[in-house]
Write a protein that holds these residues in place. Structure first.
Motif, PDB file in Angstrom:
ATOM      1  N   ILE A  62      10.846 -23.098 -22.457  1.00 32.86           N
ATOM      2  CA  ILE A  62      11.945 -22.779 -23.370  1.00 32.86           C
ATOM      3  C   ILE A  62      12.144 -21.268 -23.511  1.00 32.86           C
ATOM      4  CG2 ILE A  62      10.819 -22.631 -25.646  1.00 32.86           C
ATOM      5  CD1 ILE A  62      13.817 -24.868 -24.899  1.00 32.86           C
ATOM      6  N   PRO A  64      12.654 -18.671 -21.465  1.00 31.97           N
ATOM      7  CA  PRO A  64      13.815 -18.047 -20.812  1.00 31.97           C
ATOM      8  C   PRO A  64      15.149 -18.524 -21.409  1.00 31.97           C
ATOM      9  CG  PRO A  64      12.400 -19.135 -19.181  1.00 31.97           C
ATOM     10  CD  PRO A  64      11.836 -19.424 -20.521  1.00 31.97           C
ATOM     11  N   LEU A  65      15.212 -19.776 -21.832  1.00 32.14           N
ATOM     12  CA  LEU A  65      16.448 -20.289 -22.438  1.00 32.14           C
ATOM     13  C   LEU A  65      16.692 -19.634 -23.790  1.00 32.14           C
ATOM     14  CD1 LEU A  65      16.086 -24.100 -21.634  1.00 32.14           C
ATOM     15  CD2 LEU A  65      17.374 -22.363 -20.372  1.00 32.14           C
ATOM     16  N   LEU A  66      15.624 -19.429 -24.549  1.00 31.19           N
ATOM     17  CA  LEU A  66      15.741 -18.754 -25.839  1.00 31.19           C
ATOM     18  C   LEU A  66      16.247 -17.329 -25.639  1.00 31.19           C
ATOM     19  CD1 LEU A  66      15.245 -18.744 -28.923  1.00 31.19           C
ATOM     20  CD2 LEU A  66      12.909 -17.985 -28.425  1.00 31.19           C
ATOM     21  N   ALA A  68      17.926 -16.133 -23.096  1.00 35.29           N
ATOM     22  CA  ALA A  68      19.301 -16.164 -22.589  1.00 35.29           C
ATOM     23  C   ALA A  68      20.309 -16.439 -23.700  1.00 35.29           C
ATOM     24  CB  ALA A  68      19.437 -17.216 -21.491  1.00 35.29           C
ATOM     25  N   SER A  69      19.868 -17.121 -24.760  1.00 34.91           N
ATOM     26  CA  SER A  69      20.763 -17.422 -25.882  1.00 34.91           C
ATOM     27  C   SER A  69      20.835 -16.272 -26.884  1.00 34.91           C
ATOM     28  CB  SER A  69      20.310 -18.697 -26.595  1.00 34.91           C
ATOM     29  OG  SER A  69      19.149 -18.458 -27.375  1.00 34.91           O
ATOM     30  N   GLN A  99      17.616 -15.974 -34.202  1.00 32.76           N
ATOM     31  CA  GLN A  99      18.825 -16.265 -33.435  1.00 32.76           C
ATOM     32  C   GLN A  99      19.947 -15.420 -34.014  1.00 32.76           C
ATOM     33  OE1 GLN A  99      19.742 -17.803 -30.790  1.00 32.76           O
ATOM     34  NE2 GLN A  99      18.129 -19.235 -30.295  1.00 32.76           N
ATOM     35  N   PHE A 108      22.080 -23.216 -28.318  1.00 35.49           N
ATOM     36  CA  PHE A 108      20.780 -23.245 -27.650  1.00 35.49           C
ATOM     37  C   PHE A 108      20.181 -24.655 -27.733  1.00 35.49           C
ATOM     38  CE2 PHE A 108      16.229 -23.040 -28.855  1.00 35.49           C
ATOM     39  CZ  PHE A 108      15.675 -22.726 -27.620  1.00 35.49           C
ATOM     40  N   ASN A 111      21.745 -27.285 -25.397  1.00 33.82           N
ATOM     41  CA  ASN A 111      21.588 -27.074 -23.964  1.00 33.82           C
ATOM     42  C   ASN A 111      20.781 -28.254 -23.395  1.00 33.82           C
ATOM     43  OD1 ASN A 111      20.129 -26.327 -21.525  1.00 33.82           O
ATOM     44  ND2 ASN A 111      20.766 -24.227 -21.908  1.00 33.82           N
ATOM     45  N   GLN A 113      19.019 -28.620 -20.758  1.00 36.52           N
ATOM     46  CA  GLN A 113      17.682 -28.236 -20.291  1.00 36.52           C
ATOM     47  C   GLN A 113      16.741 -28.039 -21.486  1.00 36.52           C
ATOM     48  OE1 GLN A 113      17.642 -24.817 -17.720  1.00 36.52           O
ATOM     49  NE2 GLN A 113      15.516 -25.090 -17.156  1.00 36.52           N
ATOM     50  N   ALA A 114      17.242 -27.441 -22.563  1.00 40.74           N
ATOM     51  CA  ALA A 114      16.421 -27.264 -23.769  1.00 40.74           C
ATOM     52  C   ALA A 114      16.068 -28.623 -24.368  1.00 40.74           C
ATOM     53  CB  ALA A 114      17.150 -26.398 -24.782  1.00 40.74           C
TER      54      ALA A 114
END
Length: 147
Positions: A62, A64-66, A68-69, A99, A108, A111, A113-114
Motif C-alpha cells: 500500500i 506506493p499507492l498512499l 501516489a495519492s 491525506q 485512495f 482504488n 489495487q488498494a
C-alpha cells in the motif's frame, strides 16, 4: 465486536463533515495471533503467518499507492497497554496517516489495487479503529493586562 471496515453510516458521516483541508487518520490496530485469510484464500501465503506479518504485506504493497495519492505516514509505532484507559486493554500498533483531504482519502480507498491489498489488512487484524483528525482552531494567546 471487532471493527475492520467503515459502515455506510460512518462513511456518510465522514463525508458530511466536509473536511477539505488535510486530514490525519489515527489508526489503532490489534493483530490476530494467526492471520485469517478465509475471506481471501487466493492471497494467503503457503504457510500460516502472524497477523503482524500479514499487516507487513499490506504495508509494503500500500505504501506506493498512499504516496501516489498524496498521502504519507507521519508516525508509526508499537502500542501496548493504556496509560489512561481501561486496565488490561490496549492496541498493538498505532499510525498517523496524512491525506490532502477526505476526498483524496476516499479516492485512495476506492482504488481497486488498494482494495485488493486491503485483504491483507483484514486478514491481519482482530480489531481496529480509525479516527479522522483535523487541526483544532488555534487558541488565541492570553491578553495580559498592564496597569
Amino acid at each position: 465486536m471487532s471493527h475492520l471496515a467503515p459502515t455506510d453510516t460512518t462513511a456518510a458521516a465522514l463525508i458530511a463533515r466536509g473536511m477539505d483541508s488535510p486530514v490525519v487518520m489515527l489508526n489503532l490496530l490489534r493483530f490476530r495471533a494467526v492471520a485469517d485469510y478465509a475471506h481471501a484464500p487466493d492471497l494467503a501465503p503457503g504457510q500460516p503467518i502472524s497477523g503482524e506479518a500479514a499487516y507487513d504485506l499490506y504495508r509494503q504493497g500500500i505504501a506506493p499507492l498512499l504516496a501516489a495519492s498524496g498521502g504519507a505516514v507521519l508516525f508509526e509505532g508499537a502500542g501496548g497497554a493504556w496509560f489512561i484507559g481501561p486496565e488490561g486493554a490496549g492496541w498493538d500498533h498505532a499510525l498517523l496517516v496524512r491525506q490532502a483531504s477526505v476526498a483524496a482519502f476516499l479516492a485512495f480507498a476506492r482504488n481497486p489495487q488498494a482494495q485488493r491489498l486491503g485483504q491483507h489488512r483484514t486478514a491481519a487484524l482482530a480489531d481496529s479503529r480509525i479516527l479522522p483528525l483535523t487541526p483544532a482552531p488555534r487558541i488565541p494567546e492570553p491578553v495580559l493586562l498592564t496597569s
